[in-house]
Design a protein around this motif. Structure first.
Motif, PDB file in Angstrom:
ATOM      1  N   ALA A  52       0.810  -1.367   0.024  1.00  0.00           N
ATOM      2  CA  ALA A  52      -0.025  -0.115   0.042  1.00  0.00           C
ATOM      3  C   ALA A  52       0.799   1.177  -0.028  1.00  0.00           C
ATOM      4  CB  ALA A  52      -1.107  -0.096   1.203  1.00  0.00           C
ATOM      5  N   TRP A  53       1.983   1.144   0.777  1.00  0.00           N
ATOM      6  CA  TRP A  53       2.802   2.427   0.960  1.00  0.00           C
ATOM      7  C   TRP A  53       3.299   2.759  -0.510  1.00  0.00           C
ATOM      8  CZ3 TRP A  53       8.224   2.595   3.344  1.00  0.00           C
ATOM      9  CH2 TRP A  53       8.679   3.929   3.606  1.00  0.00           C
ATOM     10  N   ALA A  54       4.027   1.570  -1.210  1.00  0.00           N
ATOM     11  CA  ALA A  54       4.476   1.603  -2.387  1.00  0.00           C
ATOM     12  C   ALA A  54       3.682   2.299  -3.491  1.00  0.00           C
ATOM     13  CB  ALA A  54       5.238   0.209  -2.750  1.00  0.00           C
ATOM     14  N   LEU A  55       2.417   1.697  -3.435  1.00  0.00           N
ATOM     15  CA  LEU A  55       1.608   2.075  -4.712  1.00  0.00           C
ATOM     16  C   LEU A  55       1.112   3.570  -4.400  1.00  0.00           C
ATOM     17  CD1 LEU A  55      -0.777  -1.095  -4.866  1.00  0.00           C
ATOM     18  CD2 LEU A  55       1.127  -0.510  -6.355  1.00  0.00           C
ATOM     19  N   TYR A  56       0.739   3.924  -3.237  1.00  0.00           N
ATOM     20  CA  TYR A  56       0.613   5.182  -2.701  1.00  0.00           C
ATOM     21  C   TYR A  56       1.683   6.375  -3.401  1.00  0.00           C
ATOM     22  CZ  TYR A  56      -0.264   9.513  -0.158  1.00  0.00           C
ATOM     23  OH  TYR A  56      -0.496  10.773   0.267  1.00  0.00           O
ATOM     24  N   LYS A  57       2.829   5.925  -3.146  1.00  0.00           N
ATOM     25  CA  LYS A  57       4.083   6.669  -3.603  1.00  0.00           C
ATOM     26  C   LYS A  57       4.385   6.611  -5.086  1.00  0.00           C
ATOM     27  CE  LYS A  57       5.219   8.423   0.405  1.00  0.00           C
ATOM     28  NZ  LYS A  57       5.360  10.154   0.433  1.00  0.00           N
ATOM     29  N   LEU A  58       3.872   5.658  -5.756  1.00  0.00           N
ATOM     30  CA  LEU A  58       4.452   5.468  -7.395  1.00  0.00           C
ATOM     31  C   LEU A  58       3.260   6.078  -8.194  1.00  0.00           C
ATOM     32  CD1 LEU A  58       5.792   1.904  -7.282  1.00  0.00           C
ATOM     33  CD2 LEU A  58       7.032   3.974  -7.655  1.00  0.00           C
ATOM     34  N   PRO A  59       3.699   6.720  -9.203  1.00  0.00           N
ATOM     35  CA  PRO A  59       2.660   7.387 -10.073  1.00  0.00           C
ATOM     36  C   PRO A  59       2.098   6.260 -11.149  1.00  0.00           C
ATOM     37  CG  PRO A  59       4.848   8.036 -10.606  1.00  0.00           C
ATOM     38  CD  PRO A  59       5.079   7.025  -9.518  1.00  0.00           C
ATOM     39  N   ILE A  60       1.593   5.197 -10.717  1.00  0.00           N
ATOM     40  CA  ILE A  60       0.955   4.336 -11.680  1.00  0.00           C
ATOM     41  C   ILE A  60      -0.379   4.457 -12.125  1.00  0.00           C
ATOM     42  CG2 ILE A  60       0.478   1.968 -11.900  1.00  0.00           C
ATOM     43  CD1 ILE A  60       2.563   1.086  -9.940  1.00  0.00           C
ATOM     44  N   GLU A  61      -0.587   4.445 -13.425  1.00  0.00           N
ATOM     45  CA  GLU A  61      -1.584   4.955 -13.976  1.00  0.00           C
ATOM     46  C   GLU A  61      -2.702   3.610 -13.966  1.00  0.00           C
ATOM     47  OE1 GLU A  61      -1.487   7.031 -17.660  1.00  0.00           O
ATOM     48  OE2 GLU A  61      -0.481   8.671 -16.790  1.00  0.00           O
ATOM     49  N   TRP A  62      -3.655   3.349 -12.978  1.00  0.00           N
ATOM     50  CA  TRP A  62      -4.170   1.975 -12.786  1.00  0.00           C
ATOM     51  C   TRP A  62      -5.229   2.174 -13.735  1.00  0.00           C
ATOM     52  CZ3 TRP A  62      -2.130  -1.715 -10.384  1.00  0.00           C
ATOM     53  CH2 TRP A  62      -1.212  -1.336  -9.413  1.00  0.00           C
ATOM     54  N   ASP A  63      -5.604   0.745 -14.291  1.00  0.00           N
ATOM     55  CA  ASP A  63      -6.882   0.431 -15.081  1.00  0.00           C
ATOM     56  C   ASP A  63      -7.121  -0.903 -14.473  1.00  0.00           C
ATOM     57  OD1 ASP A  63      -5.096  -1.083 -16.337  1.00  0.00           O
ATOM     58  OD2 ASP A  63      -4.906   0.245 -18.106  1.00  0.00           O
ATOM     59  N   ALA A  64      -8.273  -1.643 -15.128  1.00  0.00           N
ATOM     60  CA  ALA A  64      -8.572  -3.008 -15.039  1.00  0.00           C
ATOM     61  C   ALA A  64      -7.387  -3.937 -15.221  1.00  0.00           C
ATOM     62  CB  ALA A  64      -9.880  -3.344 -15.596  1.00  0.00           C
ATOM     63  N   ALA A  65      -6.718  -3.620 -16.471  1.00  0.00           N
ATOM     64  CA  ALA A  65      -5.514  -4.906 -16.797  1.00  0.00           C
ATOM     65  C   ALA A  65      -4.456  -4.831 -15.608  1.00  0.00           C
ATOM     66  CB  ALA A  65      -5.189  -4.373 -18.046  1.00  0.00           C
ATOM     67  N   LYS A  66      -4.080  -3.521 -15.273  1.00  0.00           N
ATOM     68  CA  LYS A  66      -3.008  -3.396 -14.353  1.00  0.00           C
ATOM     69  C   LYS A  66      -3.551  -4.222 -13.209  1.00  0.00           C
ATOM     70  CE  LYS A  66      -0.363   0.266 -16.365  1.00  0.00           C
ATOM     71  NZ  LYS A  66       0.238   1.403 -16.266  1.00  0.00           N
ATOM     72  N   ALA A  67      -4.646  -3.814 -12.369  1.00  0.00           N
ATOM     73  CA  ALA A  67      -5.226  -4.330 -11.206  1.00  0.00           C
ATOM     74  C   ALA A  67      -5.180  -5.778 -11.458  1.00  0.00           C
ATOM     75  CB  ALA A  67      -6.427  -3.808 -10.950  1.00  0.00           C
ATOM     76  N   ALA A  68      -5.531  -6.140 -12.545  1.00  0.00           N
ATOM     77  CA  ALA A  68      -5.454  -7.869 -12.838  1.00  0.00           C
ATOM     78  C   ALA A  68      -4.232  -8.518 -12.735  1.00  0.00           C
ATOM     79  CB  ALA A  68      -6.436  -8.034 -14.078  1.00  0.00           C
ATOM     80  N   THR A  69      -3.081  -7.859 -13.570  1.00  0.00           N
ATOM     81  CA  THR A  69      -1.864  -8.406 -13.422  1.00  0.00           C
ATOM     82  C   THR A  69      -1.135  -8.253 -12.176  1.00  0.00           C
ATOM     83  OG1 THR A  69      -1.745  -7.138 -15.732  1.00  0.00           O
ATOM     84  CG2 THR A  69       0.410  -7.691 -14.416  1.00  0.00           C
ATOM     85  N   LEU A  70      -1.685  -7.390 -11.256  1.00  0.00           N
ATOM     86  CA  LEU A  70      -1.065  -7.301  -9.722  1.00  0.00           C
ATOM     87  C   LEU A  70      -1.487  -8.541  -9.161  1.00  0.00           C
ATOM     88  CD1 LEU A  70       0.615  -5.912  -7.467  1.00  0.00           C
ATOM     89  CD2 LEU A  70      -1.638  -4.642  -7.099  1.00  0.00           C
ATOM     90  N   VAL A  71      -2.718  -8.883  -9.081  1.00  0.00           N
ATOM     91  CA  VAL A  71      -3.325 -10.060  -8.669  1.00  0.00           C
ATOM     92  C   VAL A  71      -2.511 -11.177  -8.906  1.00  0.00           C
ATOM     93  CG1 VAL A  71      -5.484 -11.125  -7.981  1.00  0.00           C
ATOM     94  CG2 VAL A  71      -5.662  -8.810  -8.103  1.00  0.00           C
ATOM     95  N   LEU A  72      -2.789 -11.331 -10.377  1.00  0.00           N
ATOM     96  CA  LEU A  72      -1.940 -12.425 -10.921  1.00  0.00           C
ATOM     97  C   LEU A  72      -0.492 -12.496 -10.645  1.00  0.00           C
ATOM     98  CD1 LEU A  72      -3.396 -12.268 -14.637  1.00  0.00           C
ATOM     99  CD2 LEU A  72      -3.869 -14.142 -12.822  1.00  0.00           C
ATOM    100  N   MET A  73       0.332 -11.731 -10.177  1.00  0.00           N
ATOM    101  CA  MET A  73       1.480 -11.749  -9.818  1.00  0.00           C
ATOM    102  C   MET A  73       1.529 -12.433  -8.477  1.00  0.00           C
ATOM    103  SD  MET A  73       2.757  -7.794 -11.057  1.00  0.00           S
ATOM    104  CE  MET A  73       4.524  -7.890 -10.286  1.00  0.00           C
ATOM    105  N   ILE A  74       0.661 -11.937  -7.670  1.00  0.00           N
ATOM    106  CA  ILE A  74       0.718 -12.658  -6.359  1.00  0.00           C
ATOM    107  C   ILE A  74       0.229 -14.066  -6.420  1.00  0.00           C
ATOM    108  CG2 ILE A  74      -0.303 -12.648  -4.115  1.00  0.00           C
ATOM    109  CD1 ILE A  74      -0.759  -9.496  -4.256  1.00  0.00           C
ATOM    110  N   LEU A  75      -0.610 -14.371  -6.881  1.00  0.00           N
ATOM    111  CA  LEU A  75      -1.100 -15.691  -7.206  1.00  0.00           C
ATOM    112  C   LEU A  75      -0.382 -16.496  -7.989  1.00  0.00           C
ATOM    113  CD1 LEU A  75      -4.846 -15.416  -8.043  1.00  0.00           C
ATOM    114  CD2 LEU A  75      -4.124 -15.838  -6.020  1.00  0.00           C
TER     115      LEU A  75
END
Length: 260
Positions: free
Chosen positions: A126-149
């Protein structure tokens, strides 16, 4: 899956019989990785960057792999402690039950105190995502979940593979920690900081790069070429786990009771 969740329920209730011990262990698991994260923080505080990577970019890499490791320790603990079933002769009982041996071993042990380690990873994430200027969309959110899984599946595959060796060695091999604990420590940094042979090994043999480094490039907007290729890299976790389960079935067919 109904049987699997039944295993979860029974073991969770049994571990809560000693609530104080359970919560103290959970809190302890929350603070244990802080020494590693503190080392990461002070290194960047001293040197500023690690190659082209900033502190918060590396913290994101750290959080993802530690969350995957915590989940695997919690839910795949049965394979990590499998040598005990072999040495005590308890695996014989699993063979006469009308359910998959892999499912029974998977449900034989859960370490719910590892949620403390998972919570620490969530805080760093949460701290890293708050500080990084990432432009989020559904594809990137899904990618993040897939990375953990995907990371969970890779750690699970390693546990299964080394549990299978117990059919011949009886006792577990400490060399497994090189690829579990060592893999976690290695993959908490972007892989391009290592020598090329290390990067190749952890891309094509044990594909930590496919669940951490490569999709991380996509999240941070550094991907070259088709972004879909980077988004789908975490699926390598499935491709790694399937052969490990095949090796497990071969091991079960060659099992000979210890006679305990």
């Amino acid at each position: 899956m109904r049987l699997y969740f039944r295993y979860l329920s029974i073991l969770f209730k049994s571990q809560l019989q000693y609530r104080t011990s359970f919560w103290l262990l959970t809190v302890g698991q929350f603070f244990v990785p802080f020494s590693v994260f503190a080392g990461l923080y002070f290194m960047f505080d001293r040197f500023g960057q690690l190659r082209e990577w900033s502190f918060f970019e590396t913290a994101l890499c750290y959080a993802i792999i530690h969350m995957a490791f915590a989940l695997s320790e919690c839910f795949v603990r049965g394979f990590d402690a499998f040598s005990g079933l072999i040495s005590r002769g308890d695996f014989d009982r699993l063979l006469v039950r009308p359910r998959s041996t892999a499912l029974q071993v998977l449900g034989s042990q859960f370490e719910f105190t590892r949620f403390g380690r998972l919570l620490q990873g969530i805080v760093v994430l949460a701290w890293a995502l708050y500080k990084l200027p990432i432009e989020w969309d559904a594809a990137k959110a899904a990618t993040l979940v897939l990375m953990i899984l995907g990371g969970v599946l890779i750690f699970a595959g390693i546990y299964v593979l080394f549990a299978t060796l117990c059919f011949w060695t009886v006792q577990g091999l400490e060399i497994a920690n090189i690829f579990t604990d060592g893999g976690r420590e290695m993959a908490q940094y972007p892989l391009n900081i290592y020598q090329k042979w290390v990067t190749l090994f952890f891309t094509f043999i044990i594909p930590f790069a496919c669940v951490n480094y490569l999709p991380l490039l996509y999240l941070l907007g550094r991907a070259d070429g088709d972004p879909v290729r980077y988004m789908l890299q975490p699926l390598a976790g499935i491709l790694f786990l399937l052969p490990c389960l095949l090796v497990w079935r071969i091991g079960v067919r060659h099992y000979r009771s210890t006679g305990s």
